[in-house]
Scaffold this motif. Structure first.
Motif, PDB file in Angstrom:
ATOM      1  N   VAL A 156       0.820  -1.218   0.000  1.00  0.00           N
ATOM      2  CA  VAL A 156       0.000   0.000   0.000  1.00  0.00           C
ATOM      3  C   VAL A 156       0.860   1.279   0.000  1.00  0.00           C
ATOM      4  O   VAL A 156       0.806   2.092   0.918  1.00  0.00           O
ATOM      5  CB  VAL A 156      -0.986   0.031   1.186  1.00  0.00           C
ATOM      6  CG1 VAL A 156      -2.078   1.090   0.964  1.00  0.00           C
ATOM      7  CG2 VAL A 156      -1.647  -1.327   1.416  1.00  0.00           C
ATOM      8  N   LEU A 158       1.159   4.635  -1.067  1.00  0.00           N
ATOM      9  CA  LEU A 158       0.247   5.663  -1.593  1.00  0.00           C
ATOM     10  C   LEU A 158       0.981   6.589  -2.552  1.00  0.00           C
ATOM     11  O   LEU A 158       2.104   7.031  -2.274  1.00  0.00           O
ATOM     12  CB  LEU A 158      -0.356   6.471  -0.442  1.00  0.00           C
ATOM     13  CG  LEU A 158      -1.308   5.693   0.475  1.00  0.00           C
ATOM     14  CD1 LEU A 158      -1.646   6.520   1.712  1.00  0.00           C
ATOM     15  CD2 LEU A 158      -2.575   5.280  -0.263  1.00  0.00           C
ATOM     16  N   THR A 201      -7.541   3.291  -4.313  1.00  0.00           N
ATOM     17  CA  THR A 201      -7.886   3.026  -2.915  1.00  0.00           C
ATOM     18  C   THR A 201      -9.327   3.447  -2.654  1.00  0.00           C
ATOM     19  O   THR A 201      -9.921   4.155  -3.473  1.00  0.00           O
ATOM     20  CB  THR A 201      -6.957   3.791  -1.955  1.00  0.00           C
ATOM     21  OG1 THR A 201      -7.193   5.190  -2.101  1.00  0.00           O
ATOM     22  CG2 THR A 201      -5.500   3.485  -2.255  1.00  0.00           C
ATOM     23  N   MET A 354      -9.633   6.652   6.307  1.00  0.00           N
ATOM     24  CA  MET A 354      -8.327   6.149   5.929  1.00  0.00           C
ATOM     25  C   MET A 354      -7.205   6.970   6.564  1.00  0.00           C
ATOM     26  O   MET A 354      -6.130   6.446   6.829  1.00  0.00           O
ATOM     27  CB  MET A 354      -8.197   6.088   4.404  1.00  0.00           C
ATOM     28  CG  MET A 354      -9.224   5.170   3.737  1.00  0.00           C
ATOM     29  SD  MET A 354      -9.625   3.638   4.639  1.00  0.00           S
ATOM     30  CE  MET A 354      -8.062   2.781   4.533  1.00  0.00           C
TER      31      MET A 354
ATOM     32  N   TYR B 341      -7.070  -0.256   2.574  1.00  0.00           N
ATOM     33  CA  TYR B 341      -6.988   0.744   1.499  1.00  0.00           C
ATOM     34  C   TYR B 341      -7.457   0.288   0.108  1.00  0.00           C
ATOM     35  O   TYR B 341      -8.178   1.022  -0.564  1.00  0.00           O
ATOM     36  CB  TYR B 341      -5.556   1.272   1.366  1.00  0.00           C
ATOM     37  CG  TYR B 341      -5.279   2.553   2.122  1.00  0.00           C
ATOM     38  CD1 TYR B 341      -5.751   3.779   1.641  1.00  0.00           C
ATOM     39  CD2 TYR B 341      -4.542   2.560   3.291  1.00  0.00           C
ATOM     40  CE1 TYR B 341      -5.476   4.966   2.311  1.00  0.00           C
ATOM     41  CE2 TYR B 341      -4.267   3.742   3.980  1.00  0.00           C
ATOM     42  CZ  TYR B 341      -4.732   4.945   3.475  1.00  0.00           C
ATOM     43  OH  TYR B 341      -4.479   6.118   4.134  1.00  0.00           O
ATOM     44  N   PRO B 342      -7.050  -0.907  -0.382  1.00  0.00           N
ATOM     45  CA  PRO B 342      -7.391  -1.241  -1.784  1.00  0.00           C
ATOM     46  C   PRO B 342      -8.904  -1.220  -2.051  1.00  0.00           C
ATOM     47  O   PRO B 342      -9.683  -1.725  -1.236  1.00  0.00           O
ATOM     48  CB  PRO B 342      -6.837  -2.659  -1.958  1.00  0.00           C
ATOM     49  CG  PRO B 342      -5.759  -2.770  -0.934  1.00  0.00           C
ATOM     50  CD  PRO B 342      -6.224  -1.955   0.239  1.00  0.00           C
ATOM     51  N   TYR B 343      -9.275  -0.628  -3.156  1.00  0.00           N
ATOM     52  CA  TYR B 343     -10.695  -0.531  -3.526  1.00  0.00           C
ATOM     53  C   TYR B 343     -11.098  -1.836  -4.213  1.00  0.00           C
ATOM     54  O   TYR B 343     -10.780  -2.062  -5.380  1.00  0.00           O
ATOM     55  CB  TYR B 343     -10.899   0.665  -4.450  1.00  0.00           C
ATOM     56  CG  TYR B 343     -12.319   0.837  -4.939  1.00  0.00           C
ATOM     57  CD1 TYR B 343     -13.382   0.847  -4.046  1.00  0.00           C
ATOM     58  CD2 TYR B 343     -12.592   1.013  -6.284  1.00  0.00           C
ATOM     59  CE1 TYR B 343     -14.688   0.997  -4.485  1.00  0.00           C
ATOM     60  CE2 TYR B 343     -13.889   1.175  -6.742  1.00  0.00           C
ATOM     61  CZ  TYR B 343     -14.935   1.160  -5.831  1.00  0.00           C
ATOM     62  OH  TYR B 343     -16.220   1.316  -6.276  1.00  0.00           O
TER      63      TYR B 343
END
Lengths: 373, 393
Positions: A156, A158, A201, A354, B341-343
């Motif tokens: 993850v 970003l 995300t 988030m 987080y991942p969609y």
């Protein structure tokens, strides 16, 4: 005692506000976050033109010589507009690592580029087993001639799909969770041995899973001693994101209050119901408390290590709790409308959710705060 | 006072367990992304219908199982434990009971078997853009013209209307009396000219609800349930039914088991997340609340088994049940850390979503579950009901 902004800071806020109001509408956010490449290079260039990247960076390296307060100003406005461009990872994290840990040559090379908006940096630190512990690293780096090579994988990351450089944490010595033996590197995103998997995300950003196999890397700061640097830089990032969260909360409070004045049920605006009035007062108080703690952490970033860490963790706790409450209640009071993708409310709620996770959630920071004594 | 199970009841539990073990694998679908088509939703319904177990709460003459309250409790608990798909409530729990309670013989003959078999997919035409919590203020107008009503107006938040064959609607037939006294309960075929369905996408990206527009829609008078202008009585009956099913105790129990599995798999500083005080306490707190709710529900069921209708106390089940469901989805998001987080909807059905399987949809479920304190009468409305009807305030 003075919480007022300098003239430069006020000008900065006005110019960000104006640009975002004219160009970065909610529709714009939805459009860019949902179409390739997921961000707007045009806006990024404009942010640089407005001096937002240069604002907090040292004058010696192309910056305007401001500091965390400038970041706070920018980020509150970015939070209000749901900006997706990787400002914090590039300017606060990338800029922070080079500024606090880089050699003169690295500062010269990187800070000038960052200030001019000519580079995008993503921070690859998370690993599945490590949760919020920066030192829990399976990714390793070993010496290779004058430089290093990195092997392992990061979760993850970003902003990574748009980045041209990655800041990567890796273990150079010690056991998997030892504080000693952590090092920080800068890696060219196009370097050999990198494989990425990019994805959107839930809050409209983009991220990557990244694997490194003997990828060439350049050390930032001192080998084995990177953890202190990581904590300093991420505490600065925490302050920046706290301000972003405050911006998001302010929008939600205003939107909810406005909605409650116009939405009628049982023949009256729902804002007339005392149970909802008190709820909105609590949303407002949560937001003000969050704004206060954002000032606190921003002003304490330059203090001693313990002071700084406590302030950052305090901010994470306050912002995490407040963000959850304000987000959930904004949806609740908007009723079915709050559940829709069409209305902006849910998108702020998702961003706030988030932001609680990013750099450690409420539980993590309560513990960190308590352990600091 | 006795909460132990008799040998007969234990035998019944075994029967349910073996039925589930034998039939659930036939579905072959588990993840949220796989439940997309109408058939995905109906698969389990059809299996149960074949067995005769699809509507345990219906009277036997209409296709119910004749189980007592304890058996139904056991059946629900075992179904949830085995993670059987939830059945859609619109036919089975909403309009079905209204029809067999207030409908005429022809309506019962026409509609009930088709609800049981899954042939008709029903959706609920209650809320309107201007009538949410204040449902009785609804404006969709039905005007009698000979053998028909002509319906004009708009319904909203209509769950899965995109698949529906029929819609049950509250419509205004008399605008000149007290709001509650001018409402009629109508059933319309979704294929009737003038009905348009427009999707609403919700927070997690799902197309779950819709707007339904009525433009001079002709509904035969024979599709009216009960009397004209008495629809509010039937509507309230349905809402109380909706609320009692809403507690979801058995499913929340399963969700707590899941959460514990996740907290065992996730690590922090080298040890399982469940071994940390802060997280294990959060699980325990939720579990304690759920235990209390379970006994609150059992007390309600016991009352029901003595023939007393569920009263305004069912609001407690709705409020606490949805709060617990929401809390559990929140804790899953906390537990999975960065992999929230991942969609998930970005990825194709057979594609691997980054992170452990249990993290997939963690955030999506959390966002989606915010609806639970809004639908079926918002939790504010439910508290209002308790204040007024129970406490007499």
């Amino acid at each position: 005692m003075d919480f007022s902004f300098t003239e430069e800071q006020t000008l900065l806020r006005n110019s960000v506000q104006k640009y975002l109001a004219d160009n970065y509408t909610f529709e714009h956010f939805k459009k860019i976050s949902r179409t390739e490449p997921g961000w707007s290079q045009k806006d990024w260039k404009q942010f640089a033109e407005l001096g937002l990247m240069a604002a907090p960076l040292p004058e010696a390296y192309g910056g305007l010589g401001g500091g965390p307060v400038d970041v706070m100003v920018v980020m509150e406005e970015f939070g209000k507009a749901l900006v997706v461009e990787p400002y914090v990872s590039t300017v606060v994290v990338g800029g922070g690592f080079f500024n606090h840990g880089g050699s003169d040559a690295q500062k010269e090379e990187w800070l000038n580029k960052i200030a001019a908006g000519e580079t995008v940096i993503a921070f690859a630190f998370a690993e599945p087993q490590g949760r919020f512990n920066f030192a829990d690293l399976k990714t390793t780096a070993k010496k290779d001639g004058s430089g290093y090579t990195i092997s392992g994988s990061k979760a993850v990351v970003l902003g990574a799909p748009w980045a041209d450089a990655l800041i990567v944490t890796a273990r150079t010595a010690g056991g998997q969770r030892d504080a000693k033996g952590v090092s920080v590197f800068v890696v060219d995103k196009k370097a050999k041995g990198i494989t990425t998997r990019d994805y959107p995300t839930v809050d409209g950003l983009h991220a990557s899973e990244i694997a490194f196999e003997n990828t060439p890397a350049t050390l930032i700061g001192t080998a084995d001693d990177g953890l202190k640097l990581i904590e300093q830089v991420t505490d600065e990032a925490i302050a920046a994101h706290a301000s972003e969260a405050v911006g998001a909360m302010r929008v939600l409070v205003n939107a909810t209050v406005e909605y409650s004045k116009t939405r009628k049920q049982f023949g009256v605006p729902i804002g007339k119901f005392q149970v909802l009035q008190h709820r909105m007062v609590d949303m407002f108080m949560n937001t003000e408390q969050s704004a206060s703690i954002t000032y606190m952490v921003t002003l304490k970033l330059g203090e001693g290590e313990v002071e700084r860490k406590k302030a950052a963790s305090a901010a994470k706790v306050q912002i995490g709790k407040a963000g959850r409450f304000v987000g959930q209640q904004a949806v609740q009071i908007h009723g079915g409308m709050g559940m829709t993708d069409e209305l902006n409310v849910g998108h702020y709620f998702k961003r706030l959710t988030m932001l609680d996770t990013l750099y450690g959630n409420v539980d993590h920071h309560l513990k960190r705060y308590a352990e600091l004594g | 006072m006795d909460v132990t199970f008799t040998p007969e009841e234990e035998a019944f539990r075994k029967e349910v367990q073996s039925f589930l073990a034998e039939n659930l694998p036939k579905l072959g679908k588990t993840s949220r992304r796989e439940f997309e088509t109408k058939e995905d939703f109906l698969g389990w319904h059809r299996i149960l219908a074949k067995k005769g177990w699809v509507a345990p709460h219906w009277p036997t003459q209409y296709g119910g199982t004749g189980w007592n309250v304890t058996q139904r409790y056991i059946y629900n608990e075992e179904s949830a434990r085995a993670e059987a798909p939830a059945l859609l409530p619109f036919g089975l729990s909403m309009v079905g009971p209204v029809i067999f309670t207030y409908g005429n013989e022809e309506q019962k003959k026409k509609f009930l078997p088709r609800i049981l078999s899954g042939e008709d997919w029903w959706c609920q035409g209650y809320s309107e853009p201007g009538a949410g919590s204040d449902l009785a203020s609804l404006k969709t107008r039905a005007v009698r013209e000979g053998d028909h009503y002509i319906v004009n107006g708009q319904k909203t938040w209509t769950t899965l209307a995109q698949y529906a064959d029929w819609i049950f609607c509250l419509v205004r037939t008399n605008p000149d009396v007290k709001q509650q006294e001018g409402i009629t309960f109508l059933l319309s075929d979704m294929k009737t000219p003038g009905i348009t369905v427009k999707p609403i996408i919700v927070l997690d990206g799902a197309h779950e609800v819709n707007e339904v527009f009525f433009d001079n829609v002709k509904v035969p008078v024979e599709n009216r349930v009960g009397e004209e202008n008495k629809g509010w009585t039937y509507a309230k009956f349905l809402l109380v039914n909706e609320r009692s099913g809403i507690a979801g105790v058995a499913r929340s129990k399963k969700a707590i088991e899941r959460l514990k599995e996740i907290a065992r798999a996730e690590t922090t500083d080298g040890k399982p997340l469940i071994a940390t005080d802060e997280f294990s306490r959060k699980i325990a707190e939720t579990e304690v609340e759920l235990s209390a709710l379970e006994y609150t529900e059992l007390r309600t069921l016991a009352q029901e088994s003595k023939g007393q209708m569920a009263g305004p106390e069912s609001s407690i089940l709705k409020i606490k049940g949805t709060e617990i469901q929401q809390r559990l989805t929140e804790l899953v998001v906390e537990a999975v850390g960065y992999y929230a987080y991942p969609y998930d909807r970005f990825f194709g059905e057979n594609e691997y979503v980054p992170g452990p399987d249990y993290a997939e949809a963690a955030a999506g479920n959390y966002f989606n579950m915010r609806k639970a304190s809004i639908y079926g009468g918002s939790n504010e409305i439910q508290r209002g009901i308790i204040a007024k009807a129970v406490l007499g305030l």
